[in-house]
Scaffold this motif. Structure first.
Motif, PDB file in Angstrom:
ATOM      1  N   LEU A 130       4.246  -0.802   4.348  1.00 19.28           N
ATOM      2  CA  LEU A 130       3.701   0.556   4.415  1.00 19.28           C
ATOM      3  C   LEU A 130       2.340   0.510   5.089  1.00 19.28           C
ATOM      4  CD1 LEU A 130       4.555   1.979   0.868  1.00 19.28           C
ATOM      5  CD2 LEU A 130       5.743   2.422   3.015  1.00 19.28           C
ATOM      6  N   GLN A 131       2.222   1.188   6.220  1.00 16.86           N
ATOM      7  CA  GLN A 131       0.951   1.360   6.911  1.00 16.86           C
ATOM      8  C   GLN A 131       0.745   2.852   7.138  1.00 16.86           C
ATOM      9  OE1 GLN A 131      -1.115  -1.122   7.267  1.00 16.86           O
ATOM     10  NE2 GLN A 131       0.356  -2.688   6.596  1.00 16.86           N
ATOM     11  N   PHE A 132      -0.412   3.212   7.666  1.00 17.98           N
ATOM     12  CA  PHE A 132      -0.778   4.639   7.730  1.00 17.98           C
ATOM     13  C   PHE A 132       0.236   5.521   8.467  1.00 17.98           C
ATOM     14  CE2 PHE A 132      -2.636   2.929  11.589  1.00 17.98           C
ATOM     15  CZ  PHE A 132      -2.460   3.932  12.522  1.00 17.98           C
ATOM     16  N   PRO A 133       0.963   5.031   9.523  1.00 19.88           N
ATOM     17  CA  PRO A 133       1.926   5.954  10.147  1.00 19.88           C
ATOM     18  C   PRO A 133       3.080   6.326   9.223  1.00 19.88           C
ATOM     19  CG  PRO A 133       1.406   4.108  11.609  1.00 19.88           C
ATOM     20  CD  PRO A 133       0.889   3.755  10.267  1.00 19.88           C
ATOM     21  N   ALA A 134       3.330   5.522   8.161  1.00 21.73           N
ATOM     22  CA  ALA A 134       4.491   5.756   7.310  1.00 21.73           C
ATOM     23  C   ALA A 134       4.200   6.649   6.117  1.00 21.73           C
ATOM     24  CB  ALA A 134       5.040   4.413   6.827  1.00 21.73           C
ATOM     25  N   VAL A 135       2.952   7.080   5.959  1.00 17.68           N
ATOM     26  CA  VAL A 135       2.579   7.826   4.749  1.00 17.68           C
ATOM     27  C   VAL A 135       3.357   9.130   4.649  1.00 17.68           C
ATOM     28  CG1 VAL A 135       0.699   9.018   3.594  1.00 17.68           C
ATOM     29  CG2 VAL A 135       0.305   6.790   4.618  1.00 17.68           C
ATOM     30  N   GLU A 136       3.420   9.888   5.740  1.00 17.62           N
ATOM     31  CA  GLU A 136       4.090  11.189   5.686  1.00 17.62           C
ATOM     32  C   GLU A 136       5.585  11.037   5.429  1.00 17.62           C
ATOM     33  OE1 GLU A 136       2.799  14.158   5.534  1.00 17.62           O
ATOM     34  OE2 GLU A 136       0.819  13.214   5.582  1.00 17.62           O
ATOM     35  N   SER A 186       8.560  -4.421  -3.604  1.00 16.93           N
ATOM     36  CA  SER A 186       8.618  -5.873  -3.402  1.00 16.93           C
ATOM     37  C   SER A 186       8.544  -6.260  -1.925  1.00 16.93           C
ATOM     38  CB  SER A 186       9.904  -6.437  -4.020  1.00 16.93           C
ATOM     39  OG  SER A 186      11.047  -5.814  -3.432  1.00 16.93           O
ATOM     40  N   HIS A 187       8.909  -5.341  -0.997  1.00 14.94           N
ATOM     41  CA  HIS A 187       8.854  -5.626   0.437  1.00 14.94           C
ATOM     42  C   HIS A 187       7.527  -5.224   1.070  1.00 14.94           C
ATOM     43  CE1 HIS A 187      13.538  -5.295   0.525  1.00 14.94           C
ATOM     44  NE2 HIS A 187      13.117  -6.464   0.078  1.00 14.94           N
ATOM     45  N   VAL A 188       6.639  -4.625   0.285  1.00 16.53           N
ATOM     46  CA  VAL A 188       5.354  -4.169   0.806  1.00 16.53           C
ATOM     47  C   VAL A 188       4.328  -5.281   0.601  1.00 16.53           C
ATOM     48  CG1 VAL A 188       3.557  -2.419   0.650  1.00 16.53           C
ATOM     49  CG2 VAL A 188       5.947  -1.793   0.256  1.00 16.53           C
ATOM     50  N   CYS A 189       3.834  -5.832   1.702  1.00 12.82           N
ATOM     51  CA  CYS A 189       2.888  -6.949   1.611  1.00 12.82           C
ATOM     52  C   CYS A 189       1.444  -6.518   1.818  1.00 12.82           C
ATOM     53  CB  CYS A 189       3.245  -8.043   2.615  1.00 12.82           C
ATOM     54  SG  CYS A 189       3.289  -7.487   4.322  1.00 12.82           S
ATOM     55  N   SER A 190       1.211  -5.311   2.338  1.00 14.12           N
ATOM     56  CA  SER A 190      -0.154  -4.830   2.531  1.00 14.12           C
ATOM     57  C   SER A 190      -0.140  -3.313   2.646  1.00 14.12           C
ATOM     58  CB  SER A 190      -0.778  -5.446   3.790  1.00 14.12           C
ATOM     59  OG  SER A 190      -0.091  -5.004   4.943  1.00 14.12           O
ATOM     60  N   VAL A 191      -1.261  -2.708   2.262  1.00  9.37           N
ATOM     61  CA  VAL A 191      -1.443  -1.264   2.405  1.00  9.37           C
ATOM     62  C   VAL A 191      -2.853  -1.025   2.914  1.00  9.37           C
ATOM     63  CG1 VAL A 191       0.209  -0.621   0.607  1.00  9.37           C
ATOM     64  CG2 VAL A 191      -2.174  -1.058  -0.005  1.00  9.37           C
ATOM     65  N   ASP A 192      -3.056   0.127   3.545  1.00 10.11           N
ATOM     66  CA  ASP A 192      -4.394   0.488   4.013  1.00 10.11           C
ATOM     67  C   ASP A 192      -4.893   1.702   3.235  1.00 10.11           C
ATOM     68  OD1 ASP A 192      -2.987   2.616   5.100  1.00 10.11           O
ATOM     69  OD2 ASP A 192      -2.904   1.734   7.095  1.00 10.11           O
ATOM     70  N   SER A 193      -6.076   2.152   3.589  1.00  6.86           N
ATOM     71  CA  SER A 193      -6.701   3.247   2.842  1.00  6.86           C
ATOM     72  C   SER A 193      -5.909   4.545   2.944  1.00  6.86           C
ATOM     73  CB  SER A 193      -8.131   3.471   3.346  1.00  6.86           C
ATOM     74  OG  SER A 193      -8.130   3.774   4.740  1.00  6.86           O
ATOM     75  N   GLN A 197       2.962  -6.844  -4.835  1.00  3.61           N
ATOM     76  CA  GLN A 197       2.406  -8.158  -4.545  1.00  3.61           C
ATOM     77  C   GLN A 197       0.912  -8.146  -4.814  1.00  3.61           C
ATOM     78  OE1 GLN A 197       3.645  -9.831  -0.807  1.00  3.61           O
ATOM     79  NE2 GLN A 197       5.615  -8.770  -0.846  1.00  3.61           N
ATOM     80  N   VAL A 198       0.353  -9.346  -4.984  1.00  5.36           N
ATOM     81  CA  VAL A 198      -1.041  -9.458  -5.412  1.00  5.36           C
ATOM     82  C   VAL A 198      -2.014  -8.747  -4.480  1.00  5.36           C
ATOM     83  CG1 VAL A 198      -2.927 -11.087  -5.850  1.00  5.36           C
ATOM     84  CG2 VAL A 198      -0.640 -11.548  -6.738  1.00  5.36           C
ATOM     85  N   PRO A 199      -1.927  -8.910  -3.134  1.00  4.69           N
ATOM     86  CA  PRO A 199      -2.880  -8.189  -2.266  1.00  4.69           C
ATOM     87  C   PRO A 199      -2.784  -6.675  -2.410  1.00  4.69           C
ATOM     88  CG  PRO A 199      -1.779  -9.944  -1.060  1.00  4.69           C
ATOM     89  CD  PRO A 199      -1.060  -9.799  -2.350  1.00  4.69           C
ATOM     90  N   VAL A 200      -1.570  -6.167  -2.572  1.00  3.75           N
ATOM     91  CA  VAL A 200      -1.391  -4.719  -2.716  1.00  3.75           C
ATOM     92  C   VAL A 200      -1.939  -4.259  -4.065  1.00  3.75           C
ATOM     93  CG1 VAL A 200       0.302  -2.851  -2.782  1.00  3.75           C
ATOM     94  CG2 VAL A 200       0.626  -4.778  -1.213  1.00  3.75           C
ATOM     95  N   LEU A 201      -1.659  -5.027  -5.109  1.00  2.44           N
ATOM     96  CA  LEU A 201      -2.140  -4.675  -6.437  1.00  2.44           C
ATOM     97  C   LEU A 201      -3.672  -4.682  -6.482  1.00  2.44           C
ATOM     98  CD1 LEU A 201      -1.506  -3.999  -9.361  1.00  2.44           C
ATOM     99  CD2 LEU A 201      -1.297  -6.457  -9.815  1.00  2.44           C
ATOM    100  N   ARG A 202      -4.280  -5.646  -5.813  1.00  5.17           N
ATOM    101  CA  ARG A 202      -5.742  -5.716  -5.783  1.00  5.17           C
ATOM    102  C   ARG A 202      -6.333  -4.455  -5.128  1.00  5.17           C
ATOM    103  NH1 ARG A 202      -6.240 -10.203  -3.294  1.00  5.17           N
ATOM    104  NH2 ARG A 202      -6.683 -11.577  -5.059  1.00  5.17           N
TER     105      ARG A 202
END
Length: 406
Positions: free
Chosen positions: A289-295, A319-326, A352-357
């Motif tokens: 999930l990155q910013f273009p996918a929010v909508e 489980s497939h999401v490894c990073s998210v942005d603001s 995942q840990v980076p996303v949870l953080r």
């Protein structure tokens, strides 16, 4: 010109076939046979220079008779350029053009020209690397191009990039190492000093024949069938690049790159969503999930959960999401508020840990996180769903707490 070009192409083809079918040299061969083998190998390896010299001799013969049916290369500047710092201002009849004015006149070309040059260079390198079975370090290539252009500016050089035509000619001539570039450089320097007068008589059709015969083996028709079987959408950037190359090679590469970027952005902005209907609605993004996918994510969740009658609680399986942005964090915050207003709950599973953080750092109101899907379903089915709560470190598995604190 057409006749001469076709004749040169035929000669190049014959010489190439001769080289491919020359038997290897054996020590027991007579000296005369080995000598003839060496002569044939030399002629076939240097076939490009041989054919160009042959065409230049024909053009010179016509020039002597006073009739010239061919388009010639023409006059070439003689001698080596002086070594000097590139000028940062130019004096013209109308005054002096400053460095700032030169930059303004170039406009978008300052960004477009280097970009196209780099794209073409990397494309050339990877094309021949796939044929030769070796790996190309893109960072090393870009560093070499940058240093070459910086040093070339001291001798009034043209912008330097990789070239399909010149690289193909080198490959067809048997060049296998970077030493070929050194030999070419030495020959160019010697030619600028002593041979420029002979370049006048080289027909352009002969040079075109050399480039055509060098590039022709690179055209692999099997790739169309492979892409048709594997992924037909990949045919779109291929065909766009191919068609635009009839205009200019660099435009073809740039157009194909832009189409590929648009396809990539579309897949990022519209991730596939797997929906599971059960006691609780479960939605699982098939990619990150990155910013273009929010909508797209927001629309899918609202359509499946909040627009249902009555509104349903939902679980977002990440489980497939490894990073998210603001932007994704803000979108999740709005979703949590929408679910809270409707009196239902949105829970997250498999973070995942980076996303949870990132989510814990954002301090999202009403965020609920569970380690497994079973725990989330059990909790949502038992609770009323009207009072969301924040998940603290006490409800996070111990191994993830350690990673969050690391």
């Amino acid at each position: 010109d057409a006749v001469l070009g076709l004749v040169c192409m035929l000669l190049l083809l014959v010489l190439k076939l001769m080289r491919d079918h020359v038997p290897p040299v054996h020590p027991e061969m007579p000296p005369g046979v080995r000598l003839s083998h060496g002569l044939v190998w030399t002629a076939t390896t240097g076939r490009n220079a041989l054919v160009v010299s042959f065409a230049a001799l024909i053009a010179y013969s016509f020039e002597v008779t006073g009739y010239q049916p061919f388009i010639l290369t023409g006059q070439t500047a003689e001698g080596l350029p002086p070594v000097r710092i590139p000028p940062f201002s130019v004096t013209t009849a109308n005054g002096t053009v400053s460095f700032t004015e030169m930059v303004q006149d170039m406009g978008a070309g300052l960004a477009v020209v280097p970009l196209m040059g780099l794209l073409e260079s990397i494309a050339v390198a990877k094309s021949f690397a796939s044929q030769g079975g070796y790996r190309v370090d893109s960072n090393q290539e870009l560093l070499a191009i940058g240093l070459t252009n910086v040093l070339g500016s001291l001798v009034s050089s043209y912008p330097v990039t990789g070239s399909f035509g010149r690289t193909a000619v080198n490959a067809q001539s048997g060049v296998c190492t970077p030493a070929g570039g050194l030999v070419t450089g030495v020959l160019v320097l010697l030619s600028l000093d002593y041979l420029t007068s002979l370049f006048y008589y080289i027909p352009k059709s002969a040079l075109a024949a050399v480039i055509i015969m060098a590039v022709a083996p690179l055209f692999d028709t099997r790739v169309f069938g492979t892409l048709w079987r594997v992924k037909r959408l990949d045919l779109l950037p291929l065909c766009v690049t191919f068609l635009f190359c009839f205009w200019e090679v660099q435009y073809g590469i740039l157009a194909g790159t832009l189409v590929s970027v648009l396809i990539l952005l579309h897949s990022v902005a519209r991730p596939k969503m797997q929906v599971s209907e059960g006691p609780v609605l479960v939605l699982q993004p098939a990619s990150g999930l990155q910013f273009p996918a929010v909508e797209a994510l927001r629309e899918a969740i609202i359509t499946q959960a909040l627009e249902a009658s009555p509104p349903r609680s939902a679980i977002l399986e990440c489980s497939h999401v490894c990073s998210v942005d603001s932007t994704v964090v803000l979108g999740l915050e709005e979703l949590l508020e929408d679910f809270h207003r409707r009196g239902v709950t949105l829970a997250l599973v498999g973070l995942q840990v980076p996303v949870l953080r990132v989510l814990l750092s954002a301090d999202l109101k009403g965020l609920q996180y569970f380690s497994t899907l079973e725990e989330a379903e059990k909790s949502l089915l038992q609770e009323p769903g009207t009072q969301p709560y924040n998940v603290g470190e006490d409800s996070i598995p111990e191994h993830k707490v350690a990673l969050l604190k690391a």
